[in-house]
Enzyme design. Structure first.
Site, PDB file in Angstrom:
ATOM      1  N   TRP A 224       0.826  -1.394   0.045  1.00 53.42           N
ATOM      2  CA  TRP A 224       0.214   0.042   0.052  1.00 53.42           C
ATOM      3  C   TRP A 224       1.028   1.321   0.055  1.00 53.42           C
ATOM      4  O   TRP A 224       0.535   2.231  -0.677  1.00 53.42           O
ATOM      5  CB  TRP A 224      -0.992   0.142   1.052  1.00 53.42           C
ATOM      6  CG  TRP A 224      -2.245  -0.953   0.781  1.00 53.42           C
ATOM      7  CD1 TRP A 224      -2.415  -2.071   1.449  1.00 53.42           C
ATOM      8  CD2 TRP A 224      -2.957  -0.963  -0.330  1.00 53.42           C
ATOM      9  NE1 TRP A 224      -3.567  -2.884   0.855  1.00 53.42           N
ATOM     10  CE2 TRP A 224      -3.734  -2.135  -0.370  1.00 53.42           C
ATOM     11  CE3 TRP A 224      -3.125   0.110  -1.138  1.00 53.42           C
ATOM     12  CZ2 TRP A 224      -4.739  -2.330  -1.098  1.00 53.42           C
ATOM     13  CZ3 TRP A 224      -4.312  -0.085  -2.237  1.00 53.42           C
ATOM     14  CH2 TRP A 224      -5.043  -1.284  -2.042  1.00 53.42           C
TER      15      TRP A 224
ATOM     16  N   LYS B 154     -12.361  -2.328   6.387  1.00 54.96           N
ATOM     17  CA  LYS B 154     -11.398  -3.326   6.812  1.00 54.96           C
ATOM     18  C   LYS B 154     -11.768  -3.817   8.194  1.00 54.96           C
ATOM     19  O   LYS B 154     -11.977  -4.809   8.844  1.00 54.96           O
ATOM     20  CB  LYS B 154      -9.895  -3.021   7.018  1.00 54.96           C
ATOM     21  CG  LYS B 154      -9.312  -2.543   5.493  1.00 54.96           C
ATOM     22  CD  LYS B 154      -8.598  -3.793   4.614  1.00 54.96           C
ATOM     23  CE  LYS B 154      -8.658  -3.592   3.127  1.00 54.96           C
ATOM     24  NZ  LYS B 154      -7.623  -2.459   2.748  1.00 54.96           N
TER      25      LYS B 154
ATOM     26  N   ASP C 100      -1.957   6.678   7.083  1.00 50.38           N
ATOM     27  CA  ASP C 100      -3.203   6.005   6.413  1.00 50.38           C
ATOM     28  C   ASP C 100      -3.369   4.553   7.368  1.00 50.38           C
ATOM     29  O   ASP C 100      -2.348   3.851   7.453  1.00 50.38           O
ATOM     30  CB  ASP C 100      -2.712   5.248   5.009  1.00 50.38           C
ATOM     31  CG  ASP C 100      -3.648   4.359   4.366  1.00 50.38           C
ATOM     32  OD1 ASP C 100      -4.538   3.768   5.027  1.00 50.38           O
ATOM     33  OD2 ASP C 100      -3.447   3.591   3.114  1.00 50.38           O
TER      34      ASP C 100
HETATM   35  C1  LIG Z   1      -7.082  -1.767   1.331  1.00 48.97           C
HETATM   36  C2  LIG Z   1      -6.165  -0.567   1.716  1.00 48.97           C
HETATM   37  C3  LIG Z   1      -6.157   0.622   0.779  1.00 48.97           C
HETATM   38  C4  LIG Z   1      -7.037   0.586  -0.312  1.00 48.97           C
HETATM   39  O1  LIG Z   1      -8.291   1.167  -0.026  1.00 48.97           O
HETATM   40  P1  LIG Z   1      -9.373   1.691  -1.132  1.00 48.97           P
HETATM   41  O2  LIG Z   1     -10.312   1.944  -0.173  1.00 48.97           O
HETATM   42  O3  LIG Z   1      -9.692   0.414  -1.822  1.00 48.97           O
HETATM   43  O4  LIG Z   1      -9.102   2.625  -1.938  1.00 48.97           O
HETATM   44  C5  LIG Z   1      -5.449   1.608   1.230  1.00 48.97           C
HETATM   45  N1  LIG Z   1      -4.634   1.593   2.344  1.00 48.97           N
HETATM   46  C6  LIG Z   1      -4.223   0.469   3.209  1.00 48.97           C
HETATM   47  C7  LIG Z   1      -3.575   0.562   4.264  1.00 48.97           C
HETATM   48  C8  LIG Z   1      -5.192  -0.486   2.723  1.00 48.97           C
HETATM   49  O5  LIG Z   1      -5.202  -1.705   3.671  1.00 48.97           O
END
Ligand SMILES: *Cc1c(COP(=O)(O)O)cnc(C)c1O
Length: 370
Positions: free
Chosen positions: A107, A201, A177
């Site tokens: 990511w 998640k 993030d």
């Molecule tokens: C799954 C994930 C993403 C992707 O997110 P989207 O909502 O599909 O754009 C980004 N960062 C992390 C850490 C993730 O686990």
């Protein structure tokens, strides 16, 4: 009453499993939200009821994190991926000094690619030479006081690597993030200028991304951004700039109520999550290298437990037998393969005990084959 017992054994990396009590409430809400007398799928985003949903969800997140009042909470669309661009649009455009980013896994590599379109970026540490099996220690990091901000991913969902400390320096804004570990444990949110996490998640369905942003970041945003991508416009309209994902936000509300009232807060949630991770890593580490953890021990994630078996054939057999036994979502991310058990908030200790029981049986049946 269990609506669907398979949900309890859903170890999917995302969208992840949600608590059963929440699913029951959602099922009811599809037909009728008691306070509104309507289906959740047909309630206006301009209604008083929805305004209250946004307000309560914000308040719950504030309470759970102890978030100070100079932070805005936004419910946006576009996923975490849109934040990969919105952050540098807001904080990096026109800057001379590079923002500092990390390359710690799948990511964070995507985040760097998008940031580089907006301004200068320095990758301060890369896990490439370590095969993305570990994260940096403090001794390996040298932060610049001139960076407009630093950005990192708190939990690398694919490789199962998690920071258990806050990075950076207090005089440089931190952006994080937290998509795959948001609200899984307490976090000193006031050490960050901006935190983003999509819901799917740990805390809801796909369709909404939560952004916590300090007022000073919003005030300093450039003037010429498209309105939809401008935090200032989103703040002014209270996450109701255009039609927001009413359903997804409502589910996040139910999850935050569950965290506050059923779980009893993020300290309790963290304790449960640690217990689950300890059980699973304990079994893996005691398996005489039948199960081989992806990450080095000091950096392993409490949310995503990634591991391999001795051969590809055994991995395929493991996943087949696991499916037959009622487990789902255990296949590793397509980028690295192997097995990954995602043990987000909604996965119970009982579910993890079932998985470790299955893994133990599988090892006894097959360990002679390699
Ligand atoms: C799954 C994930 C993403 C992707 O997110 P989207 O909502 O599909 O754009 C980004 N960062 C992390 C850490 C993730 O686990």
């Amino acid at each position: 009453m269990s609506l669907n017992p398979n949900n309890a054994l859903n170890f999917s990396g995302g969208p992840g499993a949600l608590p059963e009590v929440v699913l029951n409430q959602v099922q009811q809400a599809i037909i009728n939200v008691p306070e509104a007398g309507l289906s959740i799928l047909g309630i206006s985003h301009r209604s008083d009821w929805f305004e209250n949903v946004v307000r309560e969800t914000e308040n719950n997140i504030r309470t759970l994190l102890g978030l100070p009042s100079d932070y805005h909470i936004l419910f946006l669309q576009g996923g975490a991926t849109q934040q990969f661009s919105m952050v540098p649009m807001t904080m990096l455009r026109g800057k001379k000094h590079p923002a500092e980013y990390f390359d710690t896994g799948y990511w964070s590599r995507k985040v760097v690619t998008e940031a580089m379109r907006e301004g200068p970026v320095r990758v301060i540490w890369s896990g490439e030479e370590h095969g993305y099996r570990r994260l940096p220690t403090d001794e390996e990091l040298d932060f610049s006081p001139d960076a407009p901000y630093i950005h990192y991913v708190s939990n690398e969902t694919v490789e199962g690597l998690q920071f258990n400390r806050i990075l950076g320096r207090d005089d440089v804004p931190r952006v994080c993030d937290m998509s795959s570990d948001f609200l899984s444990k307490p976090c000193e949110a006031d050490k960050f200028s901006l935190i983003y996490a999509h819901a799917q998640k740990n805390i809801g369905p796909a369709g909404v991304t939560i952004v916590l942003v300090r007022d000073s970041v919003v005030q300093n945003a450039p003037d010429n951004l498209p309105s939809f991508l401008d935090y200032r416009r989103q703040v002014e309209s209270h996450s109701n700039f255009n039609t927001p994902p009413v359903f997804a936000i409502y589910v996040v509300l139910l999850v935050t109520r569950w965290l506050l009232n059923d779980v009893g807060g993020l300290e309790n949630m963290a304790q449960i999550n640690q217990q689950k991770a300890k059980l699973l890593y304990g079994l893996i580490d005691g398996s005489n290298e039948f199960y081989r953890p992806w990450g080095e021990a000091a950096f392993r994630s409490d949310m995503n437990v990634a591991f391999n078996l001795p051969t590809k054939e055994l991995e395929a057999l493991f996943l087949n037998e696991a499916t037959a036994a009622g487990f789902s979502g255990l296949g590793g991310h397509r980028a690295i393969g192997g097995v990954r058990a995602s043990i987000y908030n909604a996965l119970t200790l009982g579910a993890v005990e079932k998985l470790t029981g299955f893994m133990e049986d599988f090892r006894f049946k097959h360990h002679a084959k390699y």
